[in-house]
Structure formats: C-alpha cells, structure tokens
Scaffold this active site. Structure first.
Site: not given
Ligand code: KIV
Length: 276
Positions: A120, A186
């Site tokens: 991220e 997201e």
């Molecule tokens: O952790 C997760 O499931 C994710 C997705 C929602 C993209 O990062």
C-alpha cells in the site's frame, strides 16, 4: 515450503500486457478449497491482509503478521494452477526501508511460491517499489483508500474527492513510473479512476472505483455473503451463503439433540455375534 512456479499461470508481465483489454478478474482467497473454486475463473488471486478481519476476527488489518500471510499464502498456493498468486505485504513489514521491504517480500516469495507482492502507498512508496522491482520482485501497488493507514486517513473514507484528486493521481503516476506492474484503486471516485486508467500505462484494478478500470477485485467472503460484520457500498453479494451455512448448522444441532442424527445410513452396524 519451497517456491513452486505455476506453469500455466500468468506472470506480472502477462498481467501488465492486459492493459486496455478484456478486464482482469480477481478475488481474494485465504484457504486451499476456496482457491481451488476460483482458480479457473480468475486471472490472479490475492491473499489480502483482509484475512485478519475476514478469517481471524480482527478489527483492522494492522495486526496481521508475516507469519499469517505466509501460512495463508501457502494454503492458497496449493489450490492454484492457472491463476497468478499475489500476496499482500502486511503492515510494518515494508514501510521502514527498501531493504526491510526486500527481505520480507523475498521471504513471501520463497516460502509461498507467489509470483508478486502487493503493498500500500503511492508517492511515498515509489522508491521502495523501484528497489524491489530492480531486484526481481514484481510489485502490485495499492492506492486510494489504503486500509493499513486508516488511523491517518481518518477511517475508511473515499479518497480523491475534490482537492484530494491531484494527490491520488500523483500516487498513480509515481507507482507506475517506479515499475509496479499494476495498481489497485480502492474507494476512488469513478471519474478519477477513469482518468487514472486513461493516463497510466499499467492496469488499474478497481475495488469501489469504476467499471472502466482494467480489472476488478473483491474480497471473496464479501461477495459470497460469509462476511457480514459490515457491507461496503462497493460490494455486490453474488450469493448469501452465510445464512445458508447457519441454517445448516442449526438443523444439525437440532438433529443431534433429537437423536435423529446420525441415522442408520451414517453408522457402521456390527454383524450379529455368531453363536457358539
Ligand atoms: O486485503 C485485501 O483484501 C485487499 C483487497 C481489498 C484489494 O487489499
């Protein structure tokens, strides 16, 4: 466990080459049986750090560990032949330095056989993405709402409205330029997601973003109706399996209490003892 390359699965460059083509299909998975169910239908499967909330009952992803990601990564790996395996780097496993990120990403790859990692962050993670990619680790980026930063983002809010839009666009440009092979968007407004998709050369994977993205991802327990603690607007329930499972469990409990389970067909009747 040693890495086992999936011969039929696409790799990061195959995914990158799908920019602008038929939308990429992806779901999260955390177990072998679920991975087997989606293998033929997904281009890539993500072992998301959402595993902490979905399977372990945690209230955020912040206390998910490398050990959890490796264990679930190994389980999912056993269930995939055709789909590419991507694993999330958990909170505090990569932010400190590119070197820390390399050590942990390499561990995820060597101990699970995953073909790429996801992390991220945008502009602030570009240097780390470049460091990993140059050293053989394909990276999927994740921008917009980044759940590992909820404490600084002020909650699970849409990211990129009005004056925030430029910052999210800058994040997309930075991760693409640093060498990420794709980027998850997201909870980004549709217009901004479409703009990013048009501008960056790598596939955008939407979750709460836009049907115009180069692909989509959902958390499997959300779309199957197993995770019911809350339902974000962007989740479509394709099935409502949670209530079905609970009804089956309630029926089993009632039958056990009534001694109607097990029935004759479920038990091993002994031969009558022979006389003499
Ligand atoms: O952790 C997760 O499931 C994710 C997705 C929602 C993209 O990062």
């Amino acid at each position: 466990m040693s890495a086992t390359a999936k011969k039929q699965a696409p790799n990061a460059e195959d995914i990158r080459a799908r920019k602008g083509g038929t939308p990429l299909v992806s779901l999260t998975a955390y177990t072998t049986p679920m991975a087997r169910l989606m293998d033929a239908h997904c281009d890539f499967v993500l072992v998301g750090d959402s595993v902490g909330m979905v399977l372990h009952g945690l209230t955020s992803t912040l206390s998910v560990t490398m050990e959890m990601m490796i264990l679930h990564g190994q389980a999912v790996s056993r269930g995939l032949d055709k789909a590419m395996l991507v694993i999330d780097m958990p909170f505090a496993s990569y932010e400190e330095s590119p070197q820390q990120a390399f050590r942990n990403a390499a561990r995820l790859m060597s101990e699970t056989g995953c073909a790429a990692v996801k992390l991220e962050g945008g502009v602030e993670m570009a240097e780390t993405i470049r460091f990993l990619v140059k050293r053989g680790i394909p990276v999927m980026a994740h921008i917009g709402l980044t759940p590992q930063s909820i404490n600084t983002l002020g909650g699970y809010k849409v990211q990129g409205r009005e004056e925030q839009a430029e910052a999210v666009l800058a994040d997309a440009r930075a991760v693409a330029e640093a060498g990420a092979f794709s980027v998850v968007l997201e909870k980004v407004p549709q217009v901004l997601a479409d703009k990013i998709t048009a501008e960056v050369a790598i596939p955008t994977i939407g979750i709460g973003a836009s049907a115009g993205c180069d692909g989509q991802i959902l958390v499997v327990d959300d779309m199957l109706g197993f995770f019911t603690a809350f339902k974000p607007k962007f989740v479509k329930r394709y099935a409502d399996l949670g209530p079905l499972a609970e009804a089956a469990i309630a029926e089993y409990a009632a039958e056990v209490r009534a001694r109607s389970f097990p029935a004759a067909e479920h038990v091993f009747a002994d031969q009558a003892p022979s006389k003499g």
